[in-house]
Write a protein that holds these residues in place. Sequence first.
Motif, PDB file in Angstrom:
ATOM      1  N   VAL A  62      15.604  -2.520  -8.048  1.00 28.12           N
ATOM      2  CA  VAL A  62      14.524  -3.551  -7.424  1.00 28.12           C
ATOM      3  C   VAL A  62      13.648  -2.914  -6.500  1.00 28.12           C
ATOM      4  N   LEU A  63      14.310  -2.151  -5.591  1.00 28.67           N
ATOM      5  CA  LEU A  63      13.465  -1.268  -4.581  1.00 28.67           C
ATOM      6  C   LEU A  63      12.552  -0.269  -5.043  1.00 28.67           C
ATOM      7  N   PHE A  64      13.015   0.320  -6.058  1.00 34.25           N
ATOM      8  CA  PHE A  64      12.182   1.359  -7.108  1.00 34.25           C
ATOM      9  C   PHE A  64      11.058   0.690  -7.833  1.00 34.25           C
ATOM     10  N   LEU A  65      11.399  -0.484  -8.212  1.00 31.53           N
ATOM     11  CA  LEU A  65      10.411  -1.120  -9.277  1.00 31.53           C
ATOM     12  C   LEU A  65       9.607  -2.198  -8.509  1.00 31.53           C
ATOM     13  N   VAL A  66      10.073  -2.893  -7.421  1.00 31.55           N
ATOM     14  CA  VAL A  66       9.287  -4.014  -6.844  1.00 31.55           C
ATOM     15  C   VAL A  66       8.838  -3.532  -5.294  1.00 31.55           C
ATOM     16  N   GLY A  67       9.667  -3.398  -4.567  1.00 21.19           N
ATOM     17  CA  GLY A  67       9.579  -3.154  -3.049  1.00 21.19           C
ATOM     18  C   GLY A  67       8.757  -1.929  -2.798  1.00 21.19           C
ATOM     19  N   LYS A  68       9.031  -0.717  -3.261  1.00 24.60           N
ATOM     20  CA  LYS A  68       8.304   0.236  -2.824  1.00 24.60           C
ATOM     21  C   LYS A  68       6.791   0.310  -3.592  1.00 24.60           C
ATOM     22  N   PRO A  69       6.485   0.054  -4.938  1.00 22.80           N
ATOM     23  CA  PRO A  69       5.154  -0.115  -5.331  1.00 22.80           C
ATOM     24  C   PRO A  69       4.213  -1.357  -4.535  1.00 22.80           C
ATOM     25  N   ILE A  70       4.871  -2.316  -4.151  1.00 21.11           N
ATOM     26  CA  ILE A  70       4.027  -3.421  -3.519  1.00 21.11           C
ATOM     27  C   ILE A  70       3.802  -2.812  -2.099  1.00 21.11           C
ATOM     28  N   TYR A  71       4.689  -2.087  -1.393  1.00 23.09           N
ATOM     29  CA  TYR A  71       4.375  -1.685   0.000  1.00 23.09           C
ATOM     30  C   TYR A  71       3.520  -0.563  -0.085  1.00 23.09           C
ATOM     31  N   TYR A  72       3.347   0.267  -1.158  1.00 23.65           N
ATOM     32  CA  TYR A  72       2.367   1.213  -1.152  1.00 23.65           C
ATOM     33  C   TYR A  72       1.078   0.435  -1.467  1.00 23.65           C
ATOM     34  N   LEU A  73       1.090  -0.434  -2.254  1.00 25.81           N
ATOM     35  CA  LEU A  73      -0.130  -1.137  -2.732  1.00 25.81           C
ATOM     36  C   LEU A  73      -0.801  -1.596  -1.709  1.00 25.81           C
ATOM     37  N   GLU A  74      -0.095  -2.308  -0.768  1.00 24.48           N
ATOM     38  CA  GLU A  74      -0.603  -3.125   0.338  1.00 24.48           C
ATOM     39  C   GLU A  74      -0.897  -2.157   1.456  1.00 24.48           C
ATOM     40  N   MET A  75      -0.531  -1.079   1.319  1.00 27.25           N
ATOM     41  CA  MET A  75      -1.006   0.104   2.615  1.00 27.25           C
ATOM     42  C   MET A  75      -2.465   0.561   1.906  1.00 27.25           C
ATOM     43  N   ILE A  76      -2.462   0.553   0.759  1.00 26.53           N
ATOM     44  CA  ILE A  76      -3.769   1.273   0.278  1.00 26.53           C
ATOM     45  C   ILE A  76      -4.883   0.362   0.192  1.00 26.53           C
ATOM     46  N   ILE A  77      -4.811  -0.891   0.131  1.00 24.31           N
ATOM     47  CA  ILE A  77      -5.971  -1.868   0.191  1.00 24.31           C
ATOM     48  C   ILE A  77      -6.457  -2.028   1.538  1.00 24.31           C
ATOM     49  N   GLY A  78      -5.275  -2.113   2.505  1.00 27.30           N
ATOM     50  CA  GLY A  78      -5.589  -2.358   3.895  1.00 27.30           C
ATOM     51  C   GLY A  78      -6.371  -1.006   4.480  1.00 27.30           C
ATOM     52  N   GLN A  79      -5.873   0.088   4.219  1.00 32.37           N
ATOM     53  CA  GLN A  79      -6.429   1.046   4.802  1.00 32.37           C
ATOM     54  C   GLN A  79      -7.787   1.366   3.978  1.00 32.37           C
ATOM     55  N   PHE A  80      -7.962   1.446   2.738  1.00 31.48           N
ATOM     56  CA  PHE A  80      -9.299   1.528   1.943  1.00 31.48           C
ATOM     57  C   PHE A  80     -10.194   0.723   2.607  1.00 31.48           C
ATOM     58  N   SER A  81     -10.242  -0.710   2.791  1.00 38.75           N
ATOM     59  CA  SER A  81     -11.131  -1.464   3.226  1.00 38.75           C
ATOM     60  C   SER A  81     -11.236  -1.735   4.850  1.00 38.75           C
ATOM     61  N   SER A  82     -10.265  -1.277   5.551  1.00 38.45           N
ATOM     62  CA  SER A  82     -10.374  -1.697   7.025  1.00 38.45           C
ATOM     63  C   SER A  82     -10.439  -3.059   7.151  1.00 38.45           C
ATOM     64  N   ARG A  83      -9.650  -3.990   6.513  1.00 34.05           N
ATOM     65  CA  ARG A  83      -9.748  -5.427   6.510  1.00 34.05           C
ATOM     66  C   ARG A  83      -8.390  -5.776   6.772  1.00 34.05           C
ATOM     67  N   GLY A  84      -8.433  -7.098   7.290  1.00 33.56           N
ATOM     68  CA  GLY A  84      -7.022  -7.728   7.377  1.00 33.56           C
ATOM     69  C   GLY A  84      -6.721  -8.507   6.126  1.00 33.56           C
ATOM     70  N   SER A  85      -5.445  -9.272   6.354  1.00 34.49           N
ATOM     71  CA  SER A  85      -4.903  -9.653   5.183  1.00 34.49           C
ATOM     72  C   SER A  85      -5.882 -10.780   4.213  1.00 34.49           C
TER      73      SER A  85
END
Length: 642
Positions: A96-119
Amino acid sequence: MAATSRTSRQNPAFIGDDGRSTASTVVMSSSFNEPEDAERNKGPSGGREERATWGKGIEFLMSCIAMSVGLGNVWRFPFTALDNGGGAFLIPYLIVLFLVGKPIYYLEMIIGQFSSRGSVKVFDLCPAMKGVGIGQVISISLVTTYYVAIMGMTLRYLYESFSAPLPWSECRPDWQTACVASSLGNTTTSTSNTNINAQQLVNGTSLGPEQMPVASAELYFLKEVLHEKANIEDGIGLPNWQLVVGLFVSWLCVFLIIRRGVKSSGKASYFLALFPYVVMGVLLVRAVTLPGSIDGIIYFIKPVWSKILDPKVWYAAVTQCFYSLSVCFGNIIMYSSFNKFGHNVHRDATIVTALDTATSMLAGCTIFGILGHLAHEIGTDDIGKVVKGGAGLAFISYPDAIAKFKSLPQIFSVLFFLMLFVLGIGSNIAMTSCTVTAIRDRFPNFKQWQCALLIACVSFAIGLVYITPGGQFMLTLVDFFGASMIALVLGIAELYTIGWIYGTDRLCKDVEFMMGRKVGKYWRLCWAVITPLIMTVILIYFYATYEPLTYNNIIYPHWAYSIGWTITAFGILQLPLWMIIAIIRDPGKTLSEKIRGAFSPKKNWGPADPILREQYNKEIENELMPKRGRGFWPSIKQNIFG
């Protein structure tokens, strides 16, 4: 039409964390004309205002570690594993960590950094789904209120840990119940009218129901700390003044750390992230040297293979991973929004997710090593008999075990509760900062310290509910209806929004533009198919197996369930509410145009730097142009595989 002047400029995407540039450059236009650019970058004085960034990239990593490695690792993971097959639980958990936790963690890091916007502002990528961000802020704000209440209890125990003897190690006459002193091992202790052998405490033999023995550590927690009521039919009572002081001090610590935003919280992150590991290391060394500790560790990791195909085990693995990493609450998006544009979030996501799991295992071995010693002291081989999960571990089982230490139990008690407090503060800083950032993104003239102070005061007032005699009833209620139910629904909405409305393919193009690296098939498949599918199955299972919430097998009164469902509805209904608002506000002339516009990124979506954003818009337009007008299945294939 006059040609736009073009010059070779250094791409801010490739400025390193040390402020130096790497070799990569792009050709970008030196002009920008969108009115929204000026509006977005206008400060209180009318001039351009830069968004705050972490002082160093390592501060972001440390802050993520402090956020994700929290109380759930120390008391939730070991007993979740124990209840779901011990070592066998690790197999579904790692999957589950490999298929859910890690992908979501990376995804949220990407969109936050890319846009410099809060949640909340990050959903400029799809304005119709802005309710996801708002609902997540509501959920995390509710979690914050009871999380700090737990910190208040921790401070109470930390203060009492300097006493000799430890106050929970002995029975008190006014408790008037069958009590066995936690300081005693396999010996006999006298209570009011009852002589109880420690072995009877485990087995419950030779005792009537009215004489069922209880450890002094448990009675101390229930009668002296919580003053807990049997039920809340007639209300929850008044706050305990000692816990009020702890709650106030906890919120004061949070406010002082976040009052200057990432400038202050970034500096504190080194201590908040690293100190718990020092304490955990000391406790682990001590634990493995205690008689019986190895039996406890074996009990923790020994697999029960018959449970590995049980759907409840997989459900437990998903929920543990979900809440341990703090994904789909908005915290990760918020923290990464303060990164420099080209920061390597792929590396950080890998480090944090791996470290979170390693910490859970380390904590499990430490806790069960000590509980194994406790079982040895009271003369039983069944370690499950001395275990209490959840808050019971932190405030009953562990204090009970410490009270049996022959030499200087105060030292280990201070270390343990100080570690718990630091872990809790590190997580709560992220949660509170998420709310602050969401508010300041909407009202930029609202100063950081003012917003932080307002949230601290309001949350302190709400937190008083959790330190009343009926407080644990309310904490359990809000955790279930305000955190679990809201976060799961909105988390799924977030995944489908980014993976299919915004598009996995476009997200991968954003990663390539931002960090100059291709996105592999593993990430594409998880973001587009596997992760949202698993989360959807979990949601269906959650509702299919739903049973009315209870606390210690006590059913809540009807008014409490009404409060719970109202909280859930308030969070989830943000989704359709803001979808309707976005469609109405869209400038399109027809309903179809308004709907299409509400589900498309805003014109100013993209990197915060206007020059870089202009280059991005041109590149993304060239990428998307050939795809328009393609059929359904080719579009699906394109979105998943690129």
